[in-house]
Design a protein around this motif. Structure first.
Motif, PDB file in Angstrom:
ATOM      1  N   UNK A   1       0.824  -1.202   0.000  1.00 29.68           N
ATOM      2  CA  UNK A   1       0.000   0.000   0.000  1.00 29.68           C
ATOM      3  C   UNK A   1       0.859   1.254   0.000  1.00 29.68           C
TER       4      UNK A   1
ATOM      5  N   UNK B   1      -8.231  -0.740  -7.524  1.00 27.00           N
ATOM      6  CA  UNK B   1      -7.670  -1.154  -6.255  1.00 27.00           C
ATOM      7  C   UNK B   1      -7.382   0.053  -5.379  1.00 27.00           C
ATOM      8  N   UNK B   2      -6.875  -0.189  -4.154  1.00 31.07           N
ATOM      9  CA  UNK B   2      -6.622   0.906  -3.213  1.00 31.07           C
ATOM     10  C   UNK B   2      -5.391   1.731  -3.560  1.00 31.07           C
ATOM     11  N   UNK B   3      -4.564   1.232  -4.477  1.00 32.89           N
ATOM     12  CA  UNK B   3      -3.388   1.984  -4.890  1.00 32.89           C
ATOM     13  C   UNK B   3      -2.152   1.684  -4.062  1.00 32.89           C
TER      14      UNK B   3
ATOM     15  N   UNK C   1       0.759   8.067  -6.617  1.00 37.56           N
ATOM     16  CA  UNK C   1      -0.070   6.902  -6.301  1.00 37.56           C
ATOM     17  C   UNK C   1      -0.190   6.096  -7.580  1.00 37.56           C
TER      18      UNK C   1
END
Lengths: 114, 112
Positions: free
Chosen positions: A9, A106-108, A89
């Motif tokens: 993440x 996705x959350x990156x 990001x």
């Protein structure tokens, strides 16, 4: 279905180091996209795969960047010799090749190059 | 070239309606999307509209498309504090890579 996942993440690295990010798409999705998002901007397209074939790369993707999707499932994005300008990001999205082609993100992975 | 533009900031009071606007330049855009991004998170697909539609409603969300003026709007009814986020407008074509072209996002602030 757990959605699109990305790992790590967060990544902090020193300039000149290599980094690799992973994306696991939604299982039945055969298209996978990589985008880059800098502060205050919308995501920008980098590259995409249909199954294991990389079909297009943006001119934003310099020679230091390489992406793979070896078995048509997960994908990796590698940045060699990182520069401070690579801090951003990195977002992965997947879609099914049909219908409306909705892309699910996705959350990156947030990359900081020091 | 492709270009998507949005206003930067919108502030509303809780319970009011919010209207976020977007303009795009590419007349061959086929699909137009709205995504929501909360701090430090990825993008959540809220809704989309085909270019041959004028309006789409989905619970508290209403999307209006004026194809002649290349103008898209997202109306959020009964805005809640949980709606505070950045909203991105995006477009894609019906052929080729179908990658999304995003605007710079509109930050929605909902005041209690």
């Amino acid at each position: 279905d757990t959605g699109v996942s990305q790992d790590p993440r967060h990544k902090i690295t020193k300039r000149g180091q290599n980094v690799t990010f992973r994306c696991d798409p939604i299982s039945e999705h055969n298209r996978l996209y990589w985008y880059r998002q800098t502060l205050g901007q919308g995501p920008e397209f980098l590259t995409y795969f249909q199954n294991e074939a990389q079909l297009e790369k943006s001119r934003l993707l310099s020679d230091r960047f390489s992406a793979e999707r070896p078995k048509g499932s997960f994908s990796t994005l590698e940045i060699q010799r990182t520069e401070q300008g690579d801090s951003a990001m990195y977002l992965c999205a997947s879609s099914f090749n049909g219908g409306v082609y909705e892309q699910y993100f996705g959350p990156g992975t947030r990359l900081t190059v020091t | 070239g492709e270009d998507v533009e949005q206003s930067l900031f919108l502030s509303v009071r809780e319970g009011d309606s919010s209207v976020i606007n977007c303009t795009y330049t590419d007349s061959s855009s086929t699909y137009l999307y709205w995504y929501k991004q909360e701090p430090g998170a990825g993008l959540q697909l809220l809704t989309y509209i085909f270019s041959n539609m004028d309006m789409k409603q989905d619970q508290r969300l209403t999307v209006l498309l004026n194809k002649k003026d290349k103008h898209l709007s997202l109306r959020i009814a009964d805005t809640q504090t949980g709606d505070s986020a950045i909203y991105f407008c995006a477009e894609s074509k019906d052929t080729g890579r179908r990658a999304l072209t995003f605007g710079s996002g509109t930050r929605l602030q909902v005041q209690p």
